[in-house]
Structures are given as structure tokens and as C-alpha cells.
Write a protein that holds these residues in place. Structure first.
Motif, PDB file in Angstrom:
ATOM      1  N   SER A   1       0.825  -1.206   0.000  1.00 36.35           N
ATOM      2  CA  SER A   1       0.000   0.000   0.000  1.00 36.35           C
ATOM      3  C   SER A   1       0.858   1.254   0.000  1.00 36.35           C
ATOM      4  CB  SER A   1      -0.887   0.034   1.251  1.00 36.35           C
ATOM      5  OG  SER A   1      -1.677  -1.128   1.318  1.00 36.35           O
ATOM      6  N   TRP A   2       0.402   2.280  -0.729  1.00 37.90           N
ATOM      7  CA  TRP A   2       1.067   3.593  -0.789  1.00 37.90           C
ATOM      8  C   TRP A   2       0.038   4.658  -0.453  1.00 37.90           C
ATOM      9  CZ3 TRP A   2       6.177   4.609  -2.030  1.00 37.90           C
ATOM     10  CH2 TRP A   2       6.935   3.502  -2.408  1.00 37.90           C
ATOM     11  N   LEU A   3       0.355   5.490   0.548  1.00 36.15           N
ATOM     12  CA  LEU A   3      -0.538   6.571   0.963  1.00 36.15           C
ATOM     13  C   LEU A   3       0.245   7.881   1.016  1.00 36.15           C
ATOM     14  CD1 LEU A   3      -1.162   3.950   3.173  1.00 36.15           C
ATOM     15  CD2 LEU A   3      -3.226   5.306   3.133  1.00 36.15           C
ATOM     16  N   PRO A   4      -0.138   8.876   0.197  1.00 33.66           N
ATOM     17  CA  PRO A   4       0.577  10.158   0.239  1.00 33.66           C
ATOM     18  C   PRO A   4       0.254  10.901   1.532  1.00 33.66           C
ATOM     19  CG  PRO A   4      -1.291  10.295  -1.261  1.00 33.66           C
ATOM     20  CD  PRO A   4      -1.226   8.876  -0.783  1.00 33.66           C
ATOM     21  N   LEU A   5       1.267  11.524   2.126  1.00 30.18           N
ATOM     22  CA  LEU A   5       1.077  12.253   3.383  1.00 30.18           C
ATOM     23  C   LEU A   5       0.780  13.730   3.189  1.00 30.18           C
ATOM     24  CD1 LEU A   5       3.867  10.750   5.656  1.00 30.18           C
ATOM     25  CD2 LEU A   5       1.398  10.404   5.814  1.00 30.18           C
TER      26      LEU A   5
END
Length: 176
Positions: free
Chosen positions: A94-98
Motif C-alpha cells: 500500500s502507498w498513501l501520500p502524506l
């Protein structure tokens, strides 16, 4: 789905990014956003709202365990040239932009083989993350913008080879 278009007589394939939606991305995993929640409800005495179960983390294969990491990604210049795809056969990623950083998501179906005609490109609006299903082919991070992007990555750690890379059969160029 926008079809890949050939550029001139060169060996470069140009792919155009499409909006990231739950329906379009479903064959490759989950879009991480409030709309993906199985339900939502207030928590912390009403001071926060929980969007529950927006993705399923798959990391239990071969004694693996779930890890959370931070990644700082340098922005790419468009048109970006792609030369490989990778997959994680032992778990999801999973990739989640901050910081609201937009990023490009390049994917191909899971399996031993894939064709360039099956490659799709999505663009996150910076509030959406993705969860690549186990075995889905994808390009490494393609962060957009002027400054490096910060991302939370949730994936598998443990024994076994969980990253396989394959070169593309020819250069592929991405545009938005």
C-alpha cells in the motif's frame, strides 16, 4: 479505459493516465479513500470520524508480517520513461501520500506474463492511496510535483523473495 497509442514509427509506446477510481482499479487492488470504507462512524467522543476497512493488508505468506514504512520520493519529470515493472508475490503493498502529493500508478494484471496492451496508468488526486494486490505488476513510485513527496508504505517483511522485477519489452512514455 484509454487505449495505448503508438508515437510515430519509434519503439516508444505512449500511455495516458486515467483518473483513479474504485471501479477502474479493482482488478489491481484497492483505492484507499473514504469512499472505500465498509462503514464509518464517530470515535474519540465524537471528535473524529473513522472510515473503517478501506483495504485488506495481505502479508501472512511464508511467515511474513506487516510493516509500516516512510518513503520520500523524488518527483518525476513528464513525460516519464518506464523501463520495468515489479510485483510482490508474497503480499500486498500500500502507498498513501502524506502531503497531498499526486502520483502516477502504473499497473498490469497479476500472473507470470503480461502484455503492454494490458498496462494501465492512473493518477492519484493526492488524497487517494492504493493497495496493490498480491502479485499485481506495478512500476516503482512515480511522484508528481515540484518537491519530494512523503508516503506511508504498508507491506510485508519476512523470509522469502518478495520483489520480482521484469524489464518492459520496449520503452514506454507516460503523459497525463
Amino acid at each position: 479505459m484509454p487505449a495505448p497509442e503508438s508515437v510515430g514509427v519509434s519503439e516508444v509506446l505512449r500511455l495516458r493516465a486515467e483518473p483513479l477510481t474504485q471501479a477502474a482499479f479493482a482488478p489491481f487492488g484497492d483505492v484507499i479513500e473514504p469512499a472505500a470504507a465498509s462503514r464509518h462512524y464517530p470515535i474519540n467522543a465524537g471528535s473524529a470520524e473513522r472510515f473503517h476497512d478501506v483495504m485488506r493488508i495481505d502479508t501472512g505468506t511464508a511467515d511474513g508480517h506487516t510493516v509500516l514504512s516512510l518513503v520520500f520520493g523524488q518527483p518525476v519529470t513528464l513525460p516519464a520513461r518506464l523501463r520495468l515493472l515489479e510485483r510482490h508475490p508474497l503480499g500486498s503493498q500500500s502507498w498513501l501520500p502524506l502531503d497531498g502529493q499526486r502520483f502516477l500508478i502504473v499497473v498490469a494484471p497479476a500472473g507470470e506474463q503480461w502484455a503492454l496492451a494490458d498496462v494501465r496508468v492512473f493518477v492519484s488526486d493526492g488524497r487517494q492511496g492504493v493497495n496493490y494486490a498480491r502479485g499485481v505488476w506495478h512500476h516503482p513510485l512515480l511522484s508528481l510535483g515540484e518537491a519530494p513527496g512523503r508516503y506511508v508504505v504498508v507491506d510485508r517483511d519476512g523470509p522469502g523473495d518478495n520483489c520480482e522485477e521484469r524489464p518492459l519489452p520496449r520503452v514506454v512514455e507516460l503523459v497525463i
